[in-house]
Motif scaffolding. Structure first.
Motif, PDB file in Angstrom:
ATOM      1  N   GLY A   6      63.622  54.991  39.053  1.00 37.97           N
ATOM      2  CA  GLY A   6      65.015  55.578  38.801  1.00 37.97           C
ATOM      3  C   GLY A   6      65.517  56.713  39.153  1.00 37.97           C
ATOM      4  N   GLY A   7      66.743  56.894  38.703  1.00 40.57           N
ATOM      5  CA  GLY A   7      67.354  58.408  39.020  1.00 40.57           C
ATOM      6  C   GLY A   7      68.758  58.384  39.743  1.00 40.57           C
ATOM      7  N   THR A   8      69.374  57.098  39.777  1.00 44.79           N
ATOM      8  CA  THR A   8      70.498  56.920  40.079  1.00 44.79           C
ATOM      9  C   THR A   8      71.157  56.071  39.508  1.00 44.79           C
ATOM     10  OG1 THR A   8      70.196  55.348  41.635  1.00 44.79           O
ATOM     11  CG2 THR A   8      70.391  57.612  42.526  1.00 44.79           C
ATOM     12  N   HIS A  74      68.768  62.201  47.630  1.00 41.57           N
ATOM     13  CA  HIS A  74      68.289  63.729  47.861  1.00 41.57           C
ATOM     14  C   HIS A  74      66.868  64.074  47.475  1.00 41.57           C
ATOM     15  CE1 HIS A  74      71.948  65.442  49.697  1.00 41.57           C
ATOM     16  NE2 HIS A  74      72.909  64.571  49.177  1.00 41.57           N
ATOM     17  N   ALA A  75      66.393  63.202  46.563  1.00 38.92           N
ATOM     18  CA  ALA A  75      65.022  63.457  46.160  1.00 38.92           C
ATOM     19  C   ALA A  75      63.836  63.007  47.061  1.00 38.92           C
ATOM     20  CB  ALA A  75      64.850  62.727  44.756  1.00 38.92           C
ATOM     21  N   SER A  79      60.772  59.805  47.373  1.00 37.24           N
ATOM     22  CA  SER A  79      60.643  58.699  48.278  1.00 37.24           C
ATOM     23  C   SER A  79      59.618  58.589  49.043  1.00 37.24           C
ATOM     24  CB  SER A  79      62.190  58.634  48.894  1.00 37.24           C
ATOM     25  OG  SER A  79      63.041  58.327  48.272  1.00 37.24           O
ATOM     26  N   GLN A  80      59.489  60.119  49.832  1.00 38.89           N
ATOM     27  CA  GLN A  80      58.100  59.877  50.603  1.00 38.89           C
ATOM     28  C   GLN A  80      56.790  59.536  49.908  1.00 38.89           C
ATOM     29  OE1 GLN A  80      58.733  64.125  51.845  1.00 38.89           O
ATOM     30  NE2 GLN A  80      59.550  63.635  53.775  1.00 38.89           N
ATOM     31  N   GLN A  81      56.693  60.063  48.530  1.00 38.27           N
ATOM     32  CA  GLN A  81      55.438  59.940  47.710  1.00 38.27           C
ATOM     33  C   GLN A  81      55.466  58.058  47.401  1.00 38.27           C
ATOM     34  OE1 GLN A  81      56.039  62.615  44.681  1.00 38.27           O
ATOM     35  NE2 GLN A  81      54.679  64.209  45.524  1.00 38.27           N
TER      36      GLN A  81
END
Length: 261
Positions: A6-8, A74-75, A79-81
């Motif tokens: 989550g985050g959005t 923008h996080a 996402s890369q992890q």
């Protein structure tokens, strides 16, 4: 099992869709505000900032076979992890992000990153409203304390940071968006803002409303673009995601049920 990052605001509807289809899932959010906002939509909730190692461990322990990434666009690190953990475990990864309405984004000045935006603003005059707490410390270093009005989420963490950085109460707007065009206009007028610095976002994030409010109030929109990430798979609509969910159900639920007969 499905793992939703989550985050959005999109994660709420994703959780509702998964529940409607009776698909078990785990939702992770990074903050207490995320827990308060989205926690009651989750079957199971993790309130913690997970890195690639802890995501990998979660995927293996819970037998996750699909990661849906609905973190903030923008996080980048999150996402890369998630991509790294999904690749290491051979797990399906889908990045869900609402597409930006390009036709409505003609007003404003766009920058590749926050450093470029702040360097530009350092040569301008007037009050600057900065949205989000993560940019504040660097913004104050570059622009000075007096010119800043901070618009942050109403969390203890954000308010403590504002206080620690020396912002006065009349420089802090602690409200949970997204806001309408009218609300954005009111804040810009009330605080005599010349520049509004914010991050590019997708449809429904309040991004377009900020742009339109700036245009109507003759305030310069200073927009930090979404960083480019080579996602393994991107889905930009709920309709497309629903098709993937139906496919997941057919492969993992309906198939398992028929095997038990």
């Amino acid at each position: 099992m499905i793992y939703v990052i989550g985050g959005t605001h999109e994660c709420r509807q994703i959780c509702e869709i998964l529940k409607h289809h009776h698909l078990p899932f785990i939702l992770s959010v990074a903050t207490k505000l995320g827990e308060d906002t989205y926690g009651h939509y989750a079957d199971r909730l993790i309130v913690k900032r997970l890195d690639a190692v802890s995501m990998d461990a979660l995927i293996r322990a819970e037998k996750i076979n699909w990661v849906i990434d609905a973190s903030h666009p923008h996080a980048v690190l999150v996402s890369q992890q998630a991509i790294e953990a999904a690749k290491a475990t051979g797990t399906t990864y889908t990045r869900f992000v609402r597409k930006t309405q390009e036709d409505a984004a003609s007003y404003g000045k766009f920058f590749e990153n926050e450093e470029e935006a702040l360097n530009y603003l350092s040569g301008q005059q007037g009050q600057i409203m900065v949205t989000g707490s993560k940019t504040l410390e660097e913004a104050i270093k570059v622009l000075g304390l007096e010119r800043i009005v901070a618009r942050v989420v109403p969390s203890t963490e954000s308010l403590h940071q504002c206080e620690h950085l020396g912002l006065k109460p009349n420089q802090i707007i602690a409200l949970l968006g997204p806001f309408s065009v009218e609300m954005n206009r009111l804040l810009l007028k009330t605080y005599h803002i010349s520049y509004l610095m914010f991050k590019e976002g997708g449809e429904g994030s309040g991004y377009i409303e900020k742009l339109k409010a700036c245009q109507l109030e003759k305030v310069k929109a200073i927009v930090v673009k979404v960083p480019y990430i080579n996602y393994r798979e991107v889905t930009e609509s709920y309709e497309a995601l629903l098709e993937k969910i139906k496919d997941y159900y057919n492969r993992h639920v309906a198939h398992d049920n028929s095997s038990c007969k």
